[in-house]
Design a protein around this motif. Structure first.
Motif, PDB file in Angstrom:
ATOM      1  N   ARG A 112       0.923  -1.273  -0.168  1.00  0.00           N
ATOM      2  CA  ARG A 112      -0.011  -0.065   0.005  1.00  0.00           C
ATOM      3  C   ARG A 112       0.944   1.249  -0.071  1.00  0.00           C
ATOM      4  N   VAL A 113       0.820   1.813  -0.938  1.00  0.00           N
ATOM      5  CA  VAL A 113       1.405   3.406  -1.400  1.00  0.00           C
ATOM      6  C   VAL A 113       0.662   4.333  -1.035  1.00  0.00           C
ATOM      7  N   ALA A 114       1.047   5.593  -0.255  1.00  0.00           N
ATOM      8  CA  ALA A 114       0.180   6.830  -0.097  1.00  0.00           C
ATOM      9  C   ALA A 114       0.952   7.704  -1.016  1.00  0.00           C
ATOM     10  N   VAL A 115       0.112   8.702  -1.976  1.00  0.00           N
ATOM     11  CA  VAL A 115       0.760   9.547  -2.832  1.00  0.00           C
ATOM     12  C   VAL A 115      -0.043  10.770  -2.500  1.00  0.00           C
ATOM     13  N   ILE A 116       0.620  11.711  -1.715  1.00  0.00           N
ATOM     14  CA  ILE A 116      -0.045  13.135  -1.289  1.00  0.00           C
ATOM     15  C   ILE A 116       0.557  14.359  -2.058  1.00  0.00           C
ATOM     16  N   GLY A 117      -0.635  15.280  -2.520  1.00  0.00           N
ATOM     17  CA  GLY A 117      -0.501  16.309  -3.226  1.00  0.00           C
ATOM     18  C   GLY A 117      -0.394  17.301  -2.039  1.00  0.00           C
ATOM     19  N   ASN A 118      -0.419  18.616  -2.526  1.00  0.00           N
ATOM     20  CA  ASN A 118      -0.273  19.785  -1.561  1.00  0.00           C
ATOM     21  C   ASN A 118      -1.641  20.662  -1.571  1.00  0.00           C
ATOM     22  N   GLU A 119      -2.619  20.161  -1.829  1.00  0.00           N
ATOM     23  CA  GLU A 119      -3.753  20.928  -1.722  1.00  0.00           C
ATOM     24  C   GLU A 119      -4.099  21.087  -0.232  1.00  0.00           C
ATOM     25  N   PRO A 120      -4.462  22.281   0.378  1.00  0.00           N
ATOM     26  CA  PRO A 120      -4.704  22.348   1.678  1.00  0.00           C
ATOM     27  C   PRO A 120      -5.924  21.464   2.179  1.00  0.00           C
ATOM     28  N   LEU A 121      -5.751  20.703   2.977  1.00  0.00           N
ATOM     29  CA  LEU A 121      -6.829  19.625   3.440  1.00  0.00           C
ATOM     30  C   LEU A 121      -7.098  19.860   5.196  1.00  0.00           C
ATOM     31  N   GLY A 122      -8.567  19.830   5.288  1.00  0.00           N
ATOM     32  CA  GLY A 122      -8.863  20.008   6.651  1.00  0.00           C
ATOM     33  C   GLY A 122      -8.416  18.666   7.612  1.00  0.00           C
ATOM     34  N   SER A 123      -8.659  18.986   8.719  1.00  0.00           N
ATOM     35  CA  SER A 123      -8.068  18.021   9.622  1.00  0.00           C
ATOM     36  C   SER A 123      -9.015  16.641   9.510  1.00  0.00           C
ATOM     37  N   SER A 124      -8.130  15.560   9.412  1.00  0.00           N
ATOM     38  CA  SER A 124      -8.970  14.251   9.544  1.00  0.00           C
ATOM     39  C   SER A 124      -7.800  13.248   9.942  1.00  0.00           C
ATOM     40  N   GLU A 125      -8.467  12.635  11.235  1.00  0.00           N
ATOM     41  CA  GLU A 125      -7.615  11.522  11.773  1.00  0.00           C
ATOM     42  C   GLU A 125      -7.477  10.529  10.821  1.00  0.00           C
ATOM     43  N   SER A 127      -0.024   4.732   8.031  1.00  0.00           N
ATOM     44  CA  SER A 127       0.168   3.451   7.952  1.00  0.00           C
ATOM     45  C   SER A 127       0.504   2.743   6.855  1.00  0.00           C
ATOM     46  N   ALA A 128       0.645   3.655   5.930  1.00  0.00           N
ATOM     47  CA  ALA A 128       1.179   2.900   4.253  1.00  0.00           C
ATOM     48  C   ALA A 128       2.552   2.481   4.316  1.00  0.00           C
ATOM     49  N   ASP A 129       2.815   1.512   3.470  1.00  0.00           N
ATOM     50  CA  ASP A 129       4.175   0.754   3.317  1.00  0.00           C
ATOM     51  C   ASP A 129       5.070   1.897   3.009  1.00  0.00           C
ATOM     52  N   LEU A 130       4.738   2.878   2.234  1.00  0.00           N
ATOM     53  CA  LEU A 130       5.851   3.875   1.564  1.00  0.00           C
ATOM     54  C   LEU A 130       4.923   5.166   1.235  1.00  0.00           C
ATOM     55  N   VAL A 131       5.256   6.274   1.331  1.00  0.00           N
ATOM     56  CA  VAL A 131       4.637   7.606   1.013  1.00  0.00           C
ATOM     57  C   VAL A 131       5.488   8.557   0.216  1.00  0.00           C
ATOM     58  N   PHE A 132       4.789   8.814  -0.545  1.00  0.00           N
ATOM     59  CA  PHE A 132       5.151   9.932  -1.685  1.00  0.00           C
ATOM     60  C   PHE A 132       4.738  11.390  -1.323  1.00  0.00           C
ATOM     61  N   ARG A 133       5.656  12.348  -1.286  1.00  0.00           N
ATOM     62  CA  ARG A 133       5.279  13.795  -1.383  1.00  0.00           C
ATOM     63  C   ARG A 133       5.694  14.618  -2.466  1.00  0.00           C
ATOM     64  N   VAL A 134       5.374  15.709  -2.703  1.00  0.00           N
ATOM     65  CA  VAL A 134       5.499  16.612  -3.809  1.00  0.00           C
ATOM     66  C   VAL A 134       5.914  17.758  -3.450  1.00  0.00           C
ATOM     67  N   ASN A 135       6.912  18.225  -3.997  1.00  0.00           N
ATOM     68  CA  ASN A 135       7.539  19.908  -4.226  1.00  0.00           C
ATOM     69  C   ASN A 135       7.433  20.308  -2.763  1.00  0.00           C
ATOM     70  N   GLY A 136       6.793  21.467  -2.460  1.00  0.00           N
ATOM     71  CA  GLY A 136       6.913  22.145  -1.259  1.00  0.00           C
ATOM     72  C   GLY A 136       5.722  21.653  -0.364  1.00  0.00           C
ATOM     73  N   PHE A 137       5.965  20.513   0.254  1.00  0.00           N
ATOM     74  CA  PHE A 137       4.862  19.944   0.930  1.00  0.00           C
ATOM     75  C   PHE A 137       5.077  20.139   2.407  1.00  0.00           C
ATOM     76  N   ARG A 138       4.073  19.919   3.123  1.00  0.00           N
ATOM     77  CA  ARG A 138       4.083  19.909   4.563  1.00  0.00           C
ATOM     78  C   ARG A 138       3.496  18.483   5.009  1.00  0.00           C
ATOM     79  N   VAL A 139       4.257  18.386   6.484  1.00  0.00           N
ATOM     80  CA  VAL A 139       3.407  17.108   7.071  1.00  0.00           C
ATOM     81  C   VAL A 139       2.958  17.705   8.384  1.00  0.00           C
ATOM     82  N   ASP A 140       2.123  16.850   9.127  1.00  0.00           N
ATOM     83  CA  ASP A 140       1.410  17.018  10.353  1.00  0.00           C
ATOM     84  C   ASP A 140       2.668  17.082  11.319  1.00  0.00           C
ATOM     85  N   GLU A 141       2.716  18.298  12.426  1.00  0.00           N
ATOM     86  CA  GLU A 141       3.494  18.255  13.420  1.00  0.00           C
ATOM     87  C   GLU A 141       3.109  17.693  14.579  1.00  0.00           C
ATOM     88  N   LEU A 142       4.019  17.284  15.545  1.00  0.00           N
ATOM     89  CA  LEU A 142       3.590  16.825  16.791  1.00  0.00           C
ATOM     90  C   LEU A 142       2.916  17.780  17.746  1.00  0.00           C
TER      91      LEU A 142
END
Length: 232
Positions: A39-52, A60-75
């Motif tokens: 299972r692969v997660a491929v995440i673009g940079n559209e602003p997305l609302g919160s979602s657990e 939980s994916a086996d591999l995660v792809f991100r693109v260009n000026g991405f952001r990730v969730d912070e602790l």
């Protein structure tokens, strides 16, 4: 819709393309946290609302792809797009965010450069870390076949896919037997937009080199066929 694997009908690879992905696959797989990539997660940079649920799907994916000026969730922040990033697909004009180089020795950076077909300068940006290697994606095996699938000719018309769609294209071809979860591609629902909102940073105009209306049609075909599970 039930997930399907393989390539969408009419998008079969040539022998040269298949050989390229066969060479690249072991390198990409070496950044995976599990022995098998199912299972692969491929995440673009559209602003997305919160979602657990979405964040958990990504992390939980086996591999995660991100693109260009991405952001990730912070602790400690609301969860929306997960925290992991093993493969970063970017173009030379990237504007690094605070997360772009974080933990870079443990990531694989794949650079696309369709502009080299016409005008783009081959030099790396001055801000690039001297100890960070990259793998350049060849236009012949990646950008041109994707352009054909879109119905746009990068060489003759100077139009090519956005980096996000290239990322999706690469992921499905590297791992044709894996389940692909995707999120964060605004053109899927808004193919007529003329500017982008980003998960981090100011909005910017959609470049004249892109036909996101065609990209929307292509990615929707992947979604409708079940090749990609799209999460809003």
């Amino acid at each position: 819709m039930e997930n399907v694997t393989g390539l969408v009908e009419g998008e079969e690879t040539t022998a040269g393309e298949a050989e390229f992905y066969d060479r690249l696959r072991p390198l990409v797989a070496s950044y995976c946290r599990t022995p098998r990539i199912e299972r692969v997660a491929v995440i673009g940079n559209e602003p997305l609302g919160s979602s657990e649920e979405r964040a958990a799907m990504v992390d939980s994916a086996d591999l995660v792809f991100r693109v260009n000026g991405f952001r990730v969730d912070e602790l400690g922040s609301e969860r929306a797009v997960g925290r992991r990033a093993e493969v970063v697909v970017f173009n030379r004009g990237v504007r690094p965010t605070p997360w772009f180089f974080a933990g870079y020795p443990e990531r694989l950076y794949l650079m696309i450069e369709p502009g080299r077909l016409l005008w783009e300068n081959p030099k790396l940006p001055e801000f690039w870390p001297q100890d960070l290697g990259i793998v350049t994606m060849p236009n012949r095996e990646v950008v041109l076949p994707l352009g054909k699938a879109l119905g746009a000719d990068p060489r003759a018309g100077g139009q090519w896919a956005t980096t996000g769609t290239v990322m999706l294209w690469i992921a499905t071809r590297l791992f044709p037997d894996a389940h692909i979860d995707a999120a964060g591609f605004s053109f899927v629902d808004a193919p007529g937009q003329t500017s982008w909102n980003h998960a981090y940073g100011d909005p910017s105009a959609v470049g004249v080199e892109h036909r996101i209306d065609l990209e929307s049609v292509l990615v929707r075909r992947w979604i409708d066929s079940g090749r990609i599970a799209y999460h809003r």
